[in-house]
Design a protein around this motif. Structure first.
Motif, PDB file in Angstrom:
ATOM      1  N   THR A  10       0.775  -1.146  -0.015  1.00 18.26           N
ATOM      2  CA  THR A  10       0.252  -0.006   0.109  1.00 18.26           C
ATOM      3  C   THR A  10       0.925   1.196  -0.140  1.00 18.26           C
ATOM      4  OG1 THR A  10      -0.223  -0.408   2.489  1.00 18.26           O
ATOM      5  CG2 THR A  10      -2.161  -0.929   1.018  1.00 18.26           C
ATOM      6  N   ASN A  11       1.881   1.332   0.776  1.00 20.86           N
ATOM      7  CA  ASN A  11       2.860   2.648   0.749  1.00 20.86           C
ATOM      8  C   ASN A  11       4.246   2.120   0.715  1.00 20.86           C
ATOM      9  OD1 ASN A  11       0.812   4.429   1.546  1.00 20.86           O
ATOM     10  ND2 ASN A  11       0.615   3.569   3.562  1.00 20.86           N
ATOM     11  N   GLY A 170      -0.035  -4.616   8.212  1.00 18.21           N
ATOM     12  CA  GLY A 170      -0.252  -3.473   7.546  1.00 18.21           C
ATOM     13  C   GLY A 170      -1.972  -3.265   7.413  1.00 18.21           C
ATOM     14  N   GLY A 171      -1.876  -2.332   6.007  1.00 16.95           N
ATOM     15  CA  GLY A 171      -3.176  -2.038   5.767  1.00 16.95           C
ATOM     16  C   GLY A 171      -4.117  -3.267   5.373  1.00 16.95           C
ATOM     17  N   GLY A 199      -5.266  -3.437   8.627  1.00 18.41           N
ATOM     18  CA  GLY A 199      -6.052  -2.446   9.373  1.00 18.41           C
ATOM     19  C   GLY A 199      -7.406  -2.227   8.685  1.00 18.41           C
ATOM     20  N   GLU A 200      -7.434  -2.431   7.340  1.00 18.67           N
ATOM     21  CA  GLU A 200      -8.928  -1.886   6.609  1.00 18.67           C
ATOM     22  C   GLU A 200      -9.767  -3.073   7.286  1.00 18.67           C
ATOM     23  OE1 GLU A 200      -9.433   0.288   4.279  1.00 18.67           O
ATOM     24  OE2 GLU A 200      -7.196   0.882   4.569  1.00 18.67           O
ATOM     25  N   GLU A 238     -12.006   5.331   9.840  1.00 16.30           N
ATOM     26  CA  GLU A 238     -10.693   5.452  10.006  1.00 16.30           C
ATOM     27  C   GLU A 238      -9.832   6.293  10.802  1.00 16.30           C
ATOM     28  OE1 GLU A 238      -8.164   3.432   8.104  1.00 16.30           O
ATOM     29  OE2 GLU A 238      -6.767   4.755   9.128  1.00 16.30           O
ATOM     30  N   LYS A 241     -10.666   5.164  14.504  1.00 18.02           N
ATOM     31  CA  LYS A 241      -9.742   4.182  14.822  1.00 18.02           C
ATOM     32  C   LYS A 241      -8.285   4.640  15.282  1.00 18.02           C
ATOM     33  CE  LYS A 241      -7.411   1.704  11.411  1.00 18.02           C
ATOM     34  NZ  LYS A 241      -6.938   0.905  10.648  1.00 18.02           N
ATOM     35  N   ARG A 242      -8.021   5.740  14.674  1.00 19.81           N
ATOM     36  CA  ARG A 242      -6.625   6.474  14.880  1.00 19.81           C
ATOM     37  C   ARG A 242      -6.760   7.298  16.226  1.00 19.81           C
ATOM     38  NH1 ARG A 242      -2.939   7.409   9.651  1.00 19.81           N
ATOM     39  NH2 ARG A 242      -3.751   5.917   8.591  1.00 19.81           N
ATOM     40  N   SER A 245      -6.317   5.004  19.204  1.00 21.77           N
ATOM     41  CA  SER A 245      -4.968   4.768  19.198  1.00 21.77           C
ATOM     42  C   SER A 245      -4.077   5.506  20.407  1.00 21.77           C
ATOM     43  CB  SER A 245      -4.047   4.680  18.084  1.00 21.77           C
ATOM     44  OG  SER A 245      -4.605   3.413  17.150  1.00 21.77           O
ATOM     45  N   GLY A 306       4.464  -2.106  10.511  1.00 18.99           N
ATOM     46  CA  GLY A 306       3.071  -2.173   9.779  1.00 18.99           C
ATOM     47  C   GLY A 306       2.261  -1.320  10.510  1.00 18.99           C
ATOM     48  N   GLY A 307       1.682  -0.187   9.763  1.00 17.53           N
ATOM     49  CA  GLY A 307       0.790   0.869  10.467  1.00 17.53           C
ATOM     50  C   GLY A 307      -0.296   0.449  11.702  1.00 17.53           C
ATOM     51  N   ALA A 308      -0.787  -0.780  11.404  1.00 12.84           N
ATOM     52  CA  ALA A 308      -1.833  -1.333  11.919  1.00 12.84           C
ATOM     53  C   ALA A 308      -1.269  -1.934  13.436  1.00 12.84           C
ATOM     54  CB  ALA A 308      -2.805  -2.237  11.409  1.00 12.84           C
ATOM     55  N   ARG A 310      -0.042   0.021  15.444  1.00 14.68           N
ATOM     56  CA  ARG A 310      -0.273   1.179  16.393  1.00 14.68           C
ATOM     57  C   ARG A 310      -1.461   0.710  17.351  1.00 14.68           C
ATOM     58  NH1 ARG A 310       0.546   4.435  12.235  1.00 14.68           N
ATOM     59  NH2 ARG A 310       2.695   5.511  12.220  1.00 14.68           N
ATOM     60  N   MET A 311      -2.477   0.196  16.836  1.00 16.10           N
ATOM     61  CA  MET A 311      -3.636  -0.096  17.622  1.00 16.10           C
ATOM     62  C   MET A 311      -3.262  -0.849  19.082  1.00 16.10           C
ATOM     63  SD  MET A 311      -6.160  -1.485  14.752  1.00 16.10           S
ATOM     64  CE  MET A 311      -7.569  -1.422  15.715  1.00 16.10           C
ATOM     65  N   ASP A 333       5.282   1.994  10.987  1.00 10.49           N
ATOM     66  CA  ASP A 333       5.406   2.026   9.485  1.00 10.49           C
ATOM     67  C   ASP A 333       6.514   2.310   8.906  1.00 10.49           C
ATOM     68  OD1 ASP A 333       2.543   2.257   8.647  1.00 10.49           O
ATOM     69  OD2 ASP A 333       2.375   4.301   9.408  1.00 10.49           O
TER      70      ASP A 333
HETATM   71  P1  AMP Z   1       0.868   0.069   6.337  1.00 18.35           P
HETATM   72  O1  AMP Z   1       0.358  -0.635   5.231  1.00 18.35           O
HETATM   73  O2  AMP Z   1       1.996  -0.679   7.021  1.00 18.35           O
HETATM   74  O3  AMP Z   1       1.258   1.498   5.849  1.00 18.35           O
HETATM   75  O4  AMP Z   1      -0.435   0.067   7.302  1.00 18.35           O
HETATM   76  C1  AMP Z   1      -1.304   1.041   7.067  1.00 18.35           C
HETATM   77  C2  AMP Z   1      -2.442   0.603   8.110  1.00 18.35           C
HETATM   78  O5  AMP Z   1      -2.096   0.943   9.409  1.00 18.35           O
HETATM   79  C3  AMP Z   1      -4.068   1.227   7.723  1.00 18.35           C
HETATM   80  O6  AMP Z   1      -4.781   0.129   7.999  1.00 18.35           O
HETATM   81  C4  AMP Z   1      -3.823   2.355   8.941  1.00 18.35           C
HETATM   82  O7  AMP Z   1      -5.216   2.409   9.303  1.00 18.35           O
HETATM   83  C5  AMP Z   1      -3.263   1.794  10.040  1.00 18.35           C
HETATM   84  N1  AMP Z   1      -2.819   2.735  10.893  1.00 18.35           N
HETATM   85  C6  AMP Z   1      -1.743   3.851  10.617  1.00 18.35           C
HETATM   86  N2  AMP Z   1      -1.802   4.577  11.758  1.00 18.35           N
HETATM   87  C7  AMP Z   1      -2.656   4.133  12.794  1.00 18.35           C
HETATM   88  C8  AMP Z   1      -2.936   4.412  14.075  1.00 18.35           C
HETATM   89  N3  AMP Z   1      -2.485   5.689  14.671  1.00 18.35           N
HETATM   90  N4  AMP Z   1      -3.956   3.838  14.758  1.00 18.35           N
HETATM   91  C9  AMP Z   1      -4.277   2.619  14.401  1.00 18.35           C
HETATM   92  N5  AMP Z   1      -4.080   2.272  12.878  1.00 18.35           N
HETATM   93  C10 AMP Z   1      -3.211   3.087  12.439  1.00 18.35           C
END
Ligand code: AMP
Length: 569
Positions: A10-11, A170-171, A199-200, A238, A241-242, A245, A306-308, A310-311, A333
């Motif tokens: 995704t990123n 990740g997402g 995360g999605e 979204e 959800k953030r 966190s 991976g961003g998710a 962070r939860m 991330d």
């Molecule tokens: P990545 O693919 O590693 O960039 O992860 C992206 C995922 O991380 C997405 O589903 C975002 O919703 C999630 N994400 C990013 N920042 C946060 C946060 N502060 N709290 C919860 N989920 C997050």
């Protein structure tokens, strides 16, 4: 100078090793994350990153995403009049990161270390190298993503020998890897995961719950949400959800048919809601531990990426499963890109960490197209039935039984696919077996479908028709998806002809794409209001006056914030 690149699904991110530490390089928009999206603008120029991502909904046929899933295959994506291979789309993302690094450093960059999932096969690794080459980069090395995460945490500095687990959510993908560092060599002992968990999915669960708990479902009276309403609600989930966190509570608010619906939720509510997802996170961890024949207590540490991750919910789950707190002092991330930069730093000093590359797992699921029963006498074709599941250790041989579904059907057609999607149209087609069978009533003829996948990536599909024992065979080679040096040369020349949107103007183009996306979600007066600001901004852009552009830009951003609270950015 060697740069480190995390080429993600995704990123993507780029990082460097400088002054004894790894740091992320911002893109032209000043952001660390560059969406792995490529699009074609209305005038035929190529857009990369956020500008393309913002157009995913407004211009789906002109935008490509998630192409990392197809690396190493022949699957092409149509953008406007042209068709692109996954390594070509990846090369455009790499090119954009290379330019960001060059702008930041003030000199040319020609070498890179690029990360790949541990389970990437030989063909997928070759395709990643080709993507680098097409972007004008010499790929010094490919680095396994979990190894990179470990390097970012400095595991190689603190310990000579250690076993640890990398939990990467990740997402949209979840990867678990168990690694062992032994005598300066990193080995992936096991890898497991779920290609459709991230995360999605937490956002989807929140969207569904919101509708019942806020009372909106009643007001909807079984009506479906439109595409843009659904997207707005997802954006709101979204955001909430953030918030959760960092804060104990969050409120979701949504306007539907002139009425406002709200729902306040806290971590406990979210935990109950997401329990099925938590269960799905546990399974691959258990599988990886089993495959590596390691007990959770033998692991010395757990690294999050991976961003998710962070939860807090996910962190608590990890702490509970392993009886210890995970390593979290880096931004999850960024861990993989930072690790790639650490390896680049080691490489420049000639002390790069060695890896044993694991190519003894099937990188994707392999299966066939089937029809599923959707009513008493009603079947729907086009569904995927996996036979060998992703991440199975190779060589592997598995068999599934299928039966006829139509009376007196005279032939059997079996189509073979690779991929993880529920519908075969979203997977990669590999080949067909087609042969006559005895004409009998539905269900009276069955056949065993055996798939055998070997270490060199060759898949053999063998069908045995029962009870005649008649056999039919098809052999497919994974290396069919690898470009030859001549093809690379030719595509390099063709890609050089493409017009890429200039880096110094991408910021304005991105804002217009974001405004277009917001416009689609609005109605009536709000739409009109936004349209005026966009038109004003575009007319100023045409005049190329920097001060007037900045002013119009700020007004447009303000208007968008008023309309949407800023979640469009
Ligand atoms: P990545 O693919 O590693 O960039 O992860 C992206 C995922 O991380 C997405 O589903 C975002 O919703 C999630 N994400 C990013 N920042 C946060 C946060 N502060 N709290 C919860 N989920 C997050």
């Amino acid at each position: 100078m060697i740069i480190g690149i995390d080429l993600g699904t995704t990123n993507s991110l780029v990082a460097i090793w400088r002054d004894g530490k790894a740091s992320i390089i911002p893109n032209a928009l000043g952001q660390h994350l560059t969406p792995s999206c490529v699009g074609m603008d209305d005038d035929g120029t190529v857009l990369i990153g956020e500008a393309a991502r913002a157009r995913l909904q407004t211009h789906p046929h002109m935008t490509a995403a998630l192409f990392k899933r197809y690396m190493g295959s022949e699957r092409k994506t149509q953008l406007g009049k042209q068709r692109f291979r996954p390594e070509e789309l990846s090369s455009m993302v790499l090119r954009s990161l290379k330019e960001d690094a060059e702008a930041f450093l003030g000199h040319k960059v020609e070498e890179a270390i690029i990360t790949v999932p541990a389970y990437f096969s030989d063909a997928q690794r070759k395709a990643t190298r080709v993507a680098g080459q097409l972007a004008g980069l010499k790929v010094e090395r490919l680095l396994n993503e979990p190894t990179a995460a470990a390097l970012a945490y400095g595991i190689q500095d603190t310990q000579r020998e250690t076993k640890f687990l990398v939990f990467d959510l990740g997402g949209g993908t979840f990867d678990v890897s168990i690694l062992e560092l032994f005598e300066g060599v990193m080995e992936v002992r096991a890898s497991a995961g779920d290609n459709f968990l991230g995360g999605e999915d937490f956002v989807s669960a929140m969207v569904d719950a919101f509708q019942t708990r806020s009372g909106m479902a009643k007001a909807m009276d079984k009506q479906e949400l439109t595409g843009s309403q659904r997207q707005r609600l997802r954006d709101e989930a979204e955001r909430a959800k953030r918030v959760l966190s960092d804060a104990p509570k969050a409120t979701m608010t949504f306007m539907y048919n002139g009425a406002e619906f709200t729902w306040e939720l806290d971590e406990e509510v979210l935990a109950n809601l997401c329990e099925p997802l938590m269960q799905r996170l546990r399974a691959p961890v258990e599988r990886a531990l089993r495959d590596a024949t390691i007990k959770a207590s033998e692991l010395e540490s757990v690294v999050l990426a991976g961003g998710a991750t962070r939860m807090p919910l996910v962190r608590k789950l990890v702490s509970r499963m392993f009886g210890r707190f995970p390593q979290i002092h880096l931004d999850p991330d960024e861990a993989i890109a930072l690790g790639a930069a650490v390896q680049a730093g080691l490489k420049m000093r000639d002390v790069a960490l060695d890896e044993v590359v694991m190519t003894d797992v099937a990188p994707y699921s392999l299966g066939i197209g089937i029809a599923r029963q959707v009513g008493p006498n009603d079947y729907e074709g086009g569904h995927f039935m996996p036979i060998i599941e992703r991440n199975s250790t190779v060589p592997v041989s598995r068999v599934e039984n299928i039966t006829t579904i139509r009376d007196f059907q005279k032939e059997l057609t079996v189509k073979v696919y690779q991929g993880e999607a529920r519908l075969v149209s979203d997977n990669i087609y590999l080949g067909t077996l087609h042969f006559p069978i005895a004409s009998k009533k539905a269900g009276e003829i069955s056949a065993d479908v055996r798939f055998t996948y070997d270490v060199s990536g060759v898949l053999e599909a063998e069908i045995t028709v029962l009870p005649s024992q008649e056999k039919h065979k098809l052999v497919m080679s994974e290396n069919a998806g690898v470009m030859t040096p001549q093809e690379i040369e030719q595509r390099l020349a063709e890609l050089a002809e493409l017009k890429i949107h200039p880096r110094d103007r991408i910021e304005n183009r991105t804002l217009v794409a974001q405004a277009d996306r917001l416009y689609e979600q609005l109605l009536g007066q709000e739409r009109e209001y936004l349209a005026q600001y966009v038109a004003a901004f575009q007319s100023v852009l045409d005049k190329q006056d920097p001060i007037a552009t900045r002013r119009a830009r700020e007004s447009l951003i303000q208007a968008m914030q008023q309309l949407d609270g800023g979640s469009f950015l």
